[in-house]
Design a protein around this motif. Structure first.
Motif, short mmCIF file in Angstrom:
data_model
loop_
_atom_site.label_atom_id
_atom_site.label_comp_id
_atom_site.label_asym_id
_atom_site.label_seq_id
_atom_site.Cartn_x
_atom_site.Cartn_y
_atom_site.Cartn_z
N ALA A 246 40.89 123.65 -16.95
CA ALA A 246 40.60 122.47 -16.14
C ALA A 246 40.29 121.27 -17.02
O ALA A 246 40.66 120.13 -16.70
CB ALA A 246 39.43 122.77 -15.20
N GLY A 247 39.60 121.51 -18.14
CA GLY A 247 39.32 120.42 -19.07
C GLY A 247 40.59 119.88 -19.71
O GLY A 247 40.76 118.66 -19.86
N ARG A 248 41.48 120.78 -20.09
CA ARG A 248 42.77 120.35 -20.64
C ARG A 248 43.57 119.58 -19.59
O ARG A 248 44.24 118.59 -19.91
CB ARG A 248 43.55 121.56 -21.13
N LEU A 249 43.50 120.04 -18.35
CA LEU A 249 44.18 119.34 -17.27
C LEU A 249 43.62 117.93 -17.09
O LEU A 249 44.38 116.96 -16.97
CB LEU A 249 44.03 120.13 -15.97
N LEU A 250 42.28 117.80 -17.10
CA LEU A 250 41.66 116.49 -16.92
C LEU A 250 42.05 115.55 -18.06
O LEU A 250 42.33 114.36 -17.82
CB LEU A 250 40.14 116.65 -16.84
N GLU A 263 34.56 106.72 -18.97
CA GLU A 263 33.86 107.49 -20.00
C GLU A 263 33.24 108.77 -19.43
O GLU A 263 33.16 109.80 -20.12
CB GLU A 263 32.80 106.62 -20.67
N LYS A 264 32.83 108.73 -18.17
CA LYS A 264 32.25 109.93 -17.55
C LYS A 264 33.29 111.03 -17.44
O LYS A 264 33.01 112.19 -17.77
CB LYS A 264 31.69 109.57 -16.18
N LEU A 265 34.50 110.68 -17.00
CA LEU A 265 35.56 111.68 -16.88
C LEU A 265 36.00 112.17 -18.25
O LEU A 265 36.29 113.36 -18.43
CB LEU A 265 36.75 111.10 -16.11
N GLU A 266 36.07 111.27 -19.22
CA GLU A 266 36.44 111.68 -20.57
C GLU A 266 35.42 112.66 -21.14
O GLU A 266 35.78 113.66 -21.79
CB GLU A 266 36.58 110.45 -21.47
N ALA A 267 34.14 112.39 -20.90
CA ALA A 267 33.09 113.29 -21.39
C ALA A 267 33.18 114.65 -20.72
O ALA A 267 32.99 115.70 -21.36
CB ALA A 267 31.72 112.67 -21.16
#
Length: 301
Positions: A246-250, A263-267
Motif C-alpha cells: 500500500a505504501g508503494r502504491l501511494l 507532505e502528509k501523504l508523502e510521509a
C-alpha cells in the motif's frame, strides 16, 4: 435412408408433430420434462447454429472478450445467456487443465473469495467445473483497472485519498479474516467510474497469516515493485506485507498527482513502505487512521 430422401423429412415432420402435441396437450409434469429436454438439445446444437465465435461455458455463460491472457490463466468478460448480466470468469489455460498446483490455488481463491463480502473487495460469486475438469471462477464484472487509468491521466489529491481509503478499508477486512492479500498493485484494483468505490481483486496468491508461499510450491509470488522484503525472501507473511504494498502504491499515485505536494501523504507512503515490518503501522486500521478515513468491516449475508 439418406438425409436428402423425402421419407427422411416426412419422418422428421411426424416426430415433430408428436412432440408438439405432447408439449401442448400432455400432463403438466411430462410437459415440463420435455421442455427441459428440448432446451438441452437446442443448447447442445447451438454452436452449429450460431454465426459467432463466442464460446459458451457451463451451458450458461458466453465468453465475450478476453481481458487478461496470463501464462497459466485467462480472464474473460462473460454474459449470462439467460439473465444478460455481465461477469468476469477466470479459468486455467487449456494446456494447464491437468496442473494440480494451479487447480489447488484456484479452488483456494474461490473458497477465500466467497468467504469475503465487503464494499471494497471484488465479489467471487461461484465456481464452475468445465467439461474438461478445469475450475472456472465467476466474479462480479468491474469495468476499469487503476493501472489503465494511470496511463490515461493524472489523479487529483482527492482521488488519491479515495483510492487509499478504499484500499486500506478492503485490506482491513481481509486481515480481519486472518488473511493476507500478497498481490496488491494497480493491476488488481478495479472500479466502475468512482474511485471512492474502488475494489481489491485477485485473491489468487492470498495466504493465511503466518504462512509462506512455498507451502503451495510457489518459489516467488507477487508484483516485484510492490512485494514486501519479507515476502520476497519467503518468510511468513502477515498484514504488514500488504501495508508495504500500500505504501508503494501511494508513492506511485503521488507521482501521478496533478495537485501540489502533500507532505502528509508523502510521509504516510514512507511510513507504510519501511523495510522493517516493525517500523510500519500496526495494521490497516491504524494506517487508515493516519490517512484520516473510515473503516468498513465485512458485511455478512
Amino acid at each position: 435412408m439418406t438425409h436428402d430422401h423425402p421419407a427422411y423429412f416426412e419422418e422428421i415432420a411426424r416426430r415433430f408433430s408428436r412432440l408438439w402435441q405432447a408439449l401442448n396437450e400432455g400432463p403438466l409434469e411430462t410437459r415440463n420434462i420435455l421442455i427441459d429436454r428440448v432446451r438441452d438439445a437446442l443448447d447442445r446444437g447451438e454452436a452449429r447454429l450460431r454465426d459467432t465465435d463466442c464460446e459458451t461455458v457451463a451451458n450458461s455463460f458466453m465468453l465475450e472478450t478476453l481481458i487478461h491472457d496470463g501464462a497459466a490463466t485467462q480472464v474473460y468478460r462473460a454474459r449470462h445467456r439467460d439473465l444478460g448480466t455481465l461477469h468476469a470468469i477466470k479459468l486455467p489455460r487449456p494446456e494447464h487443465a491437468d496442473d494440480p498446483v494451479l487447480r489447488k490455488l484456484m479452488l483456494r481463491e474461490a473458497d477465500i473469495g466467497m468467504s469475503l463480502r465487503h464494499p471494497h473487495i471484488a465479489a467471487t460469486q461461484t465456481v464452475l467445473r468445465l467439461d474438461d475438469g478445469r475450475p472456472a471462477l465467476v466474479m462480479e464484472w468491474i469495468e476499469s483497472r487503476l493501472a489503465d487509468l494511470l496511463q490515461e491521466r493524472p489523479l487529483s489529491p482527492r482521488e488519491i485519498i479515495d483510492v487509499m481509503t478504499s484500499v486500506l478499508s478492503g485490506l482491513d477486512a481481509i486481515h480481519a479474516a486472518g488473511l493476507v492479500h500478497c498481490d496488491l498493485s494497480p493491476l488488481n484494483l478495479l472500479f466502475d467510474g468512482d474511485l471512492a468505490h474502488l475494489k481489491i481483486a485477485d485473491l489468487g496468491i492470498a495466504l493465511k497469516a503466518g504462512c509462506r508461499h512455498e507451502e503451495f510450491d510457489l518459489a516467488f509470488a507477487g508484483q516485484p515493485d510492490f512485494v514486501s522484503p519479507e515476502q520476497a525472501t519467503g518468510e511468513p507473511v502477515d498484514g504488514r506485507c500488504d501495508l508495504y504494498a500500500a505504501g508503494r502504491l501511494l508513492s506511485l499515485l503521488l507521482s501521478y498527482c496533478s495537485g501540489e505536494r502533500d507532505e502528509k501523504l508523502e510521509a504516510l507512503a514512507v511510513q507504510l513502505s519501511q523495510r522493517n515490518p516493525q517500523d510500519r503501522p500496526e495494521n490497516a486500521k491504524a494506517a487508515l487512521h493516519l490517512l484520516g478515513g473510515p473503516v468498513e468491516r465485512p458485511v455478512d449475508f
